[in-house]
Design a protein around this motif. Structure first.
Motif, PDB file in Angstrom:
ATOM      1  N   ASP A 278       0.855  -1.176   0.000  1.00  0.00           N
ATOM      2  CA  ASP A 278       0.000   0.000   0.000  1.00  0.00           C
ATOM      3  C   ASP A 278       0.901   1.238   0.000  1.00  0.00           C
ATOM      4  O   ASP A 278       1.840   1.327   0.796  1.00  0.00           O
ATOM      5  CB  ASP A 278      -0.883  -0.018   1.255  1.00  0.00           C
ATOM      6  N   PRO A 279       0.631   2.221  -0.868  1.00  0.00           N
ATOM      7  CA  PRO A 279       1.533   3.377  -0.959  1.00  0.00           C
ATOM      8  C   PRO A 279       1.554   4.253   0.280  1.00  0.00           C
ATOM      9  O   PRO A 279       2.522   4.985   0.498  1.00  0.00           O
ATOM     10  CB  PRO A 279       0.983   4.152  -2.165  1.00  0.00           C
ATOM     11  N   THR A 280       0.521   4.196   1.111  1.00  0.00           N
ATOM     12  CA  THR A 280       0.454   5.052   2.296  1.00  0.00           C
ATOM     13  C   THR A 280       1.003   4.359   3.531  1.00  0.00           C
ATOM     14  O   THR A 280       1.885   4.881   4.212  1.00  0.00           O
ATOM     15  CB  THR A 280      -1.001   5.489   2.558  1.00  0.00           C
ATOM     16  N   CYS A 281       0.484   3.175   3.850  1.00  0.00           N
ATOM     17  CA  CYS A 281       0.835   2.532   5.118  1.00  0.00           C
ATOM     18  C   CYS A 281       1.840   1.396   4.947  1.00  0.00           C
ATOM     19  O   CYS A 281       2.287   0.836   5.939  1.00  0.00           O
ATOM     20  CB  CYS A 281      -0.425   1.998   5.794  1.00  0.00           C
ATOM     21  N   ARG A 282       2.165   1.037   3.717  1.00  0.00           N
ATOM     22  CA  ARG A 282       3.141  -0.013   3.396  1.00  0.00           C
ATOM     23  C   ARG A 282       2.675  -1.396   3.831  1.00  0.00           C
ATOM     24  O   ARG A 282       3.472  -2.293   4.091  1.00  0.00           O
ATOM     25  CB  ARG A 282       4.523   0.290   3.999  1.00  0.00           C
ATOM     26  N   MET A 283       1.375  -1.576   3.888  1.00  0.00           N
ATOM     27  CA  MET A 283       0.786  -2.893   4.143  1.00  0.00           C
ATOM     28  C   MET A 283       0.899  -3.739   2.882  1.00  0.00           C
ATOM     29  O   MET A 283       0.521  -3.303   1.797  1.00  0.00           O
ATOM     30  CB  MET A 283      -0.685  -2.747   4.522  1.00  0.00           C
ATOM     31  N   PRO A 284       1.400  -4.974   2.970  1.00  0.00           N
ATOM     32  CA  PRO A 284       1.404  -5.852   1.799  1.00  0.00           C
ATOM     33  C   PRO A 284      -0.006  -6.304   1.432  1.00  0.00           C
ATOM     34  O   PRO A 284      -0.898  -6.369   2.278  1.00  0.00           O
ATOM     35  CB  PRO A 284       2.245  -7.059   2.262  1.00  0.00           C
ATOM     36  N   GLY A 285      -0.183  -6.646   0.169  1.00  0.00           N
ATOM     37  CA  GLY A 285      -1.489  -7.092  -0.305  1.00  0.00           C
ATOM     38  C   GLY A 285      -1.697  -8.580  -0.109  1.00  0.00           C
ATOM     39  O   GLY A 285      -1.898  -9.328  -1.080  1.00  0.00           O
ATOM     40  N   PHE A 286      -1.692  -9.023   1.154  1.00  0.00           N
ATOM     41  CA  PHE A 286      -1.833 -10.451   1.454  1.00  0.00           C
ATOM     42  C   PHE A 286      -3.124 -11.055   0.905  1.00  0.00           C
ATOM     43  O   PHE A 286      -3.157 -12.234   0.567  1.00  0.00           O
ATOM     44  CB  PHE A 286      -1.839 -10.665   2.972  1.00  0.00           C
ATOM     45  N   LYS A 287      -4.195 -10.279   0.874  1.00  0.00           N
ATOM     46  CA  LYS A 287      -5.515 -10.846   0.657  1.00  0.00           C
ATOM     47  C   LYS A 287      -5.839 -11.138  -0.805  1.00  0.00           C
ATOM     48  O   LYS A 287      -6.872 -11.759  -1.072  1.00  0.00           O
ATOM     49  CB  LYS A 287      -6.584  -9.905   1.221  1.00  0.00           C
ATOM     50  N   VAL A 288      -5.013 -10.683  -1.722  1.00  0.00           N
ATOM     51  CA  VAL A 288      -5.342 -10.902  -3.127  1.00  0.00           C
ATOM     52  C   VAL A 288      -4.081 -11.195  -3.935  1.00  0.00           C
ATOM     53  O   VAL A 288      -3.167 -10.361  -3.986  1.00  0.00           O
ATOM     54  CB  VAL A 288      -6.035  -9.674  -3.764  1.00  0.00           C
ATOM     55  N   CYS A 289      -4.028 -12.349  -4.552  1.00  0.00           N
ATOM     56  CA  CYS A 289      -3.045 -12.613  -5.603  1.00  0.00           C
ATOM     57  C   CYS A 289      -3.625 -13.675  -6.528  1.00  0.00           C
ATOM     58  O   CYS A 289      -4.663 -14.279  -6.228  1.00  0.00           O
ATOM     59  CB  CYS A 289      -1.696 -13.025  -5.034  1.00  0.00           C
ATOM     60  N   ALA A 290      -2.989 -13.876  -7.652  1.00  0.00           N
ATOM     61  CA  ALA A 290      -3.489 -14.816  -8.655  1.00  0.00           C
ATOM     62  C   ALA A 290      -2.728 -16.137  -8.549  1.00  0.00           C
ATOM     63  O   ALA A 290      -1.495 -16.150  -8.456  1.00  0.00           O
ATOM     64  CB  ALA A 290      -3.323 -14.226 -10.042  1.00  0.00           C
ATOM     65  N   VAL A 291      -3.460 -17.249  -8.566  1.00  0.00           N
ATOM     66  CA  VAL A 291      -2.838 -18.567  -8.431  1.00  0.00           C
ATOM     67  C   VAL A 291      -3.489 -19.564  -9.392  1.00  0.00           C
ATOM     68  O   VAL A 291      -4.556 -19.308  -9.945  1.00  0.00           O
ATOM     69  CB  VAL A 291      -2.977 -19.119  -6.995  1.00  0.00           C
ATOM     70  N   HIS A 292      -2.816 -20.699  -9.555  1.00  0.00           N
ATOM     71  CA  HIS A 292      -3.483 -21.859 -10.153  1.00  0.00           C
ATOM     72  C   HIS A 292      -3.315 -23.036  -9.198  1.00  0.00           C
ATOM     73  O   HIS A 292      -2.370 -23.083  -8.391  1.00  0.00           O
ATOM     74  CB  HIS A 292      -2.966 -22.187 -11.559  1.00  0.00           C
ATOM     75  N   VAL A 293      -4.251 -23.972  -9.258  1.00  0.00           N
ATOM     76  CA  VAL A 293      -4.255 -25.129  -8.373  1.00  0.00           C
ATOM     77  C   VAL A 293      -4.259 -26.387  -9.228  1.00  0.00           C
ATOM     78  O   VAL A 293      -5.104 -26.533 -10.122  1.00  0.00           O
ATOM     79  CB  VAL A 293      -5.481 -25.125  -7.439  1.00  0.00           C
ATOM     80  N   THR A 294      -3.318 -27.287  -8.978  1.00  0.00           N
ATOM     81  CA  THR A 294      -3.210 -28.525  -9.765  1.00  0.00           C
ATOM     82  C   THR A 294      -3.043 -29.717  -8.829  1.00  0.00           C
ATOM     83  O   THR A 294      -2.527 -29.562  -7.711  1.00  0.00           O
ATOM     84  CB  THR A 294      -1.995 -28.477 -10.714  1.00  0.00           C
ATOM     85  N   PRO A 295      -3.479 -30.901  -9.271  1.00  0.00           N
ATOM     86  CA  PRO A 295      -3.238 -32.094  -8.457  1.00  0.00           C
ATOM     87  C   PRO A 295      -1.745 -32.275  -8.225  1.00  0.00           C
ATOM     88  O   PRO A 295      -0.938 -32.108  -9.144  1.00  0.00           O
ATOM     89  CB  PRO A 295      -3.814 -33.232  -9.306  1.00  0.00           C
ATOM     90  N   PHE A 296      -1.361 -32.613  -7.024  1.00  0.00           N
ATOM     91  CA  PHE A 296       0.058 -32.688  -6.674  1.00  0.00           C
ATOM     92  C   PHE A 296       0.793 -33.747  -7.489  1.00  0.00           C
ATOM     93  O   PHE A 296       1.880 -33.509  -8.004  1.00  0.00           O
ATOM     94  CB  PHE A 296       0.210 -32.968  -5.185  1.00  0.00           C
ATOM     95  N   LEU A 297       0.215 -34.926  -7.653  1.00  0.00           N
ATOM     96  CA  LEU A 297       0.906 -35.995  -8.364  1.00  0.00           C
ATOM     97  C   LEU A 297       1.118 -35.650  -9.829  1.00  0.00           C
ATOM     98  O   LEU A 297       2.182 -35.905 -10.393  1.00  0.00           O
ATOM     99  CB  LEU A 297       0.125 -37.306  -8.235  1.00  0.00           C
ATOM    100  N   LEU A 298       0.107 -35.059 -10.467  1.00  0.00           N
ATOM    101  CA  LEU A 298       0.261 -34.650 -11.864  1.00  0.00           C
ATOM    102  C   LEU A 298       1.344 -33.591 -11.985  1.00  0.00           C
ATOM    103  O   LEU A 298       2.165 -33.611 -12.897  1.00  0.00           O
ATOM    104  CB  LEU A 298      -1.061 -34.110 -12.410  1.00  0.00           C
ATOM    105  N   ASN A 299       1.371 -32.676 -11.028  1.00  0.00           N
ATOM    106  CA  ASN A 299       2.375 -31.623 -11.033  1.00  0.00           C
ATOM    107  C   ASN A 299       3.768 -32.222 -10.894  1.00  0.00           C
ATOM    108  O   ASN A 299       4.715 -31.831 -11.571  1.00  0.00           O
ATOM    109  CB  ASN A 299       2.097 -30.653  -9.887  1.00  0.00           C
ATOM    110  N   GLU A 300       3.898 -33.207 -10.001  1.00  0.00           N
ATOM    111  CA  GLU A 300       5.193 -33.835  -9.747  1.00  0.00           C
ATOM    112  C   GLU A 300       5.680 -34.596 -10.981  1.00  0.00           C
ATOM    113  O   GLU A 300       6.855 -34.521 -11.346  1.00  0.00           O
ATOM    114  CB  GLU A 300       5.057 -34.769  -8.544  1.00  0.00           C
ATOM    115  N   MET A 301       4.766 -35.297 -11.666  1.00  0.00           N
ATOM    116  CA  MET A 301       5.146 -36.075 -12.849  1.00  0.00           C
ATOM    117  C   MET A 301       5.542 -35.171 -14.006  1.00  0.00           C
ATOM    118  O   MET A 301       6.420 -35.494 -14.803  1.00  0.00           O
ATOM    119  CB  MET A 301       3.981 -36.980 -13.266  1.00  0.00           C
ATOM    120  N   ALA A 302       4.911 -33.998 -14.068  1.00  0.00           N
ATOM    121  CA  ALA A 302       5.228 -33.067 -15.155  1.00  0.00           C
ATOM    122  C   ALA A 302       6.655 -32.565 -15.029  1.00  0.00           C
ATOM    123  O   ALA A 302       7.295 -32.268 -16.001  1.00  0.00           O
ATOM    124  CB  ALA A 302       4.256 -31.909 -15.142  1.00  0.00           C
TER     125      ALA A 302
END
Length: 711
Positions: free
Chosen positions: A687-711
């Motif tokens: 945040d430009p005023t208080c320097r609070m990080p934007g913990f509450k919003v970011c972009a992600v993807h979710v994948t099955p762990f085993l498929l991710n590991e094999m890739a």
């Protein structure tokens, strides 16, 4: 020792300890009974809630089990120095000698600002005060901040700008049941401050209309009459919609606006330029529900608004809070019974911890380090020339950036776990590993302590005396009820010992916590957070005293802003707030919003609650909460391990289905470290005023762990 005996009664193998819960900002009082039967190797424990004004004699599951992590065998009980990659026990003298030697070397090579101090929102007022003084007088460094930056900075800075003062609640908790309408914005009180819930249920029984704003359904939203399932990061926009309806429907208090505020014309012009349909689209909340919420709050004769991390931990958190304060001011709902604002403090001493100098830009009493008058006053109390005081440092995460850049070469961390609590935690870990010297003062081994060069054993809440300031702004005295464990020392003791060895003993002559508080009283006198009229004797007699309390006979300010605001004009500021999109938006590669938060059984980074067998057994690991429809889309199965990845890294958690969350959003709690540390993937934009990080919003993807590991 006398205070310990006073608050600990031991007879026939039974020890009775009077104390208060170390966790959230309610600071519930309790009694712990330790009994060791004949021939039994381990004692048994009984926890009894004690009557008090805040929790009214209630304890939640965390408080009922808070003795466990203190009395566990996992305590750090003597100094540990890392030699050849392994921790070895050393004496306190060896530990102090190592600190003085390394700090002196680094200051000689890189300057006095090469040393940084990093505090915590669970430290007592006395320890927080002394940490700030130690930084500026003992080490003469400008680099000090604390983990409360991630908790309250957005609400604190908004309160200062709009009202002229930051105190968690502008009115007592007892006012809640006098409110006809209550807005709970980004706060999950049912899981974070559960002992406060009866205030809200009593308000409902008396006819109050409750509005909850949250992307997911929680125990708090289930209590509400209206749940606004806002899109993550769009709280300020939603507030704009409600403000527009209030204005258009004549649901404002014109006399209050005229007599008690300024900036109305600019706010009206801004709101007139907005379209409610566009606000509904941006916020994800249907227009009809925005109108319903605005009518409920606007027509109510009394009302309160509470915000917490859901609104505040955003890159526009400061302005988002200011927009909710606009709602209060437009309707005149402040400064009278049943009306007001509450920033629901997260940490045990999140309020007091930011008032007395462990924040980068502050001196005791909420004075500003860059204000010449404030510098002169505090320097006079401390017996130094104002020119000796360093200037303003940087915020907590920016300190981690300075560490990474090696501008800060040594770091002293007291009562915090920055490797888990900071955003973009992989970056933070890389930086900490670059340090020439890392010192941790704590009573349990944390993920950050594992990286330390030296660990100093500190006392826990049952063992140290000091004051805490709860979410109401009520100062409470918590007295020690058992001796220190092993060779552990109080935080303030460690700082005094180090000051002595750095030839600054004359400025740190304290023999106990009360002596420190006496100096704190004087240092805060005349400041915004004025504690001068509060004493230990008074706290023992009255249970707690609200600040500001400028004189010994003053009752303390229970309700703020009844007649005016502490600003030059005596009026509060109305502020136009733009519709602000999150810094990181979803995309085909990262199609889901991630938001973070807490669960009932855990606290902060989990260092304490994960050491409690009763609490750890209820939540043995982290999880990602995801809507079943979203899970099917990404081939995810309930209960399986998945990888949650952002542009900064990935974590591995168990998949948990819930129809109570938006389909474009997933939720991960913040209490676990290592491969389940959600802050490895959170965004580090500030945040430009208080320097609070934007913990509450970011972009992600979710994948099955085993498929991710094999890739």
């Amino acid at each position: 020792m006398s205070t310990i005996v006073e608050h600990q009664v031991e007879q026939n193998g039974v020890r009775v300890m009077d104390t208060q819960c170390p966790f959230c900002s309610v600071q519930c009082k309790m009694q712990i009974i330790e009994e060791r039967g004949a021939g039994e190797s381990r004692p048994s424990y009984q926890v009894i809630p004690k009557p008090n004004a805040a929790s009214e004699g209630r304890l939640c599951i965390k408080g009922m089990n808070a003795y466990q992590h203190v009395l566990t065998g996992e305590r750090i009980e003597y100094p540990l120095l890392k030699k050849d990659g392994r921790f070895e026990r050393v004496s306190w003298e060896e530990a102090y000698e190592a600190i003085v030697r390394r700090f002196t070397q680094l200051r000689s090579l890189y300057g006095q600002h090469s040393i940084g101090l990093y505090g915590g929102g669970s430290l007592t007022n006395e320890s927080a005060y002394l940490l700030g003084k130690f930084a500026r007088v003992g080490l003469r460094t400008k680099y000090i901040d604390y983990n409360g930056r991630f908790c309250m900075s957005a609400a604190a800075s908004a309160g200062v700008k709009v009202f002229g003062m930051d105190r968690g609640l502008t009115n007592p908790l007892s006012d809640i049941e006098r409110a006809d309408c209550i807005i709970l914005a980004g706060t999950n009180i049912a899981e974070c401050q559960p002992t406060l819930m009866p205030y809200f249920t009593r308000a409902k029984e008396k006819g109050a209309f409750l509005i909850a704003i949250d992307p997911r359904e929680t125990g708090t939203t289930r209590m509400a009459d209206l749940h606004l399932r806002v899109r993550p990061g769009m709280d300020a926009t939603l507030a704009n919609g409600m403000l527009k309806v209030l204005l258009e429907e004549g649901l404002t208090d014109e006399a209050f606006i005229q007599n008690r505020t300024e900036g109305f014309a600019e706010l009206k012009e801004h709101l007139d330029s907005l379209e409610l349909a566009e606000i509904a689209e941006l916020s994800g909340v249907p227009e009809g529900l925005i109108r319903k919420a605005a009518f409920a709050y606007g027509k109510a004769s009394t009302g309160m608004i509470f915000t917490a991390r859901g609104v505040e931990q955003q890159t526009d958190g400061h302005m988002a809070v200011r927009n909710f304060l606009n709602l209060i001011l437009l309707t005149g709902k402040i400064g009278r019974p049943g009306c007001g604002y509450g920033a629901v403090t997260g940490q045990g001493n999140g309020q007091g911890g930011r008032e007395h100098g462990q924040k980068a830009d502050q001196l005791p009493g909420y004075r500003l380090i860059e204000n010449p008058e404030d510098r002169a006053y505090v320097a006079g109390v401390w017996g130094i020339d104002p020119a000796e005081l360093p200037g303003k440092g940087v915020s907590a995460y920016e300190m981690m950036q300075k560490v990474h850049e090696q501008e800060i070469r040594a770091l002293f961390v007291m009562g915090s776990n920055p490797i888990v609590s900071n955003p973009n935690a992989n970056f933070v870990e890389e930086g900490l590993k670059k340090l020439d010297f890392l010192v941790i003062a704590d009573f349990l081994m944390s993920e950050t302590a594992q990286l330390a060069d030296l660990i100093l054993p500190a006392t826990a809440y049952l063992e140290n005396t000091g004051t805490m300031t709860n979410l109401e702004g009520r100062v409470l005295l918590r007295e020690a009820s058992r001796p220190a464990s092993g060779e552990a020392k109080h935080d303030w003791q460690i700082l005094c010992d180090l000051a002595s060895r750095l030839d600054r003993a004359a400025f740190f002559p304290f023999a106990d916590a009360e002596e420190i508080f006496e100096e704190l009283r004087l240092a805060s006198r005349g400041g915004t957070a004025d504690y001068y009229g509060i004493t230990y004797d008074r706290l023992r007699q009255e249970e707690g005293v609200y600040w500001p309390c400028p004189e010994p006979g003053h009752p303390g300010a229970e309700r703020l802003f009844e007649e005016s605001f502490p600003l030059a004009s005596r009026k509060a500021y109305l502020t136009p707030v733009e519709n602000h999109l999150p810094k990181e938006l979803i995309s085909p590669d990262y199609p889901l919003f991630l938001t973070t938060g807490r669960v009932l059984t855990q606290y902060l980074t989990g260092v304490q609650t994960r050491r409690s067998p009763a609490l750890a057994a209820r939540d043995v690991e982290s999880f990602v909460e995801i809507h079943p429809s979203t899970a099917r889309k990404y081939r995810l199965e309930e209960g399986t391990l998945v990888a949650v990845a952002s542009r900064r890294g990935e974590i591995y958690v168990r998949c948990r289905f819930s129809s109570d969350i938006r389909e474009d959003t997933v939720f991960v709690p913040m209490h676990w470290g290592d491969t389940q540390n959600v802050n490895k993937i959170t965004l580090d934009a500030l945040d430009p005023t208080c320097r609070m990080p934007g913990f509450k919003v970011c972009a992600v993807h979710v994948t099955p762990f085993l498929l991710n590991e094999m890739a």
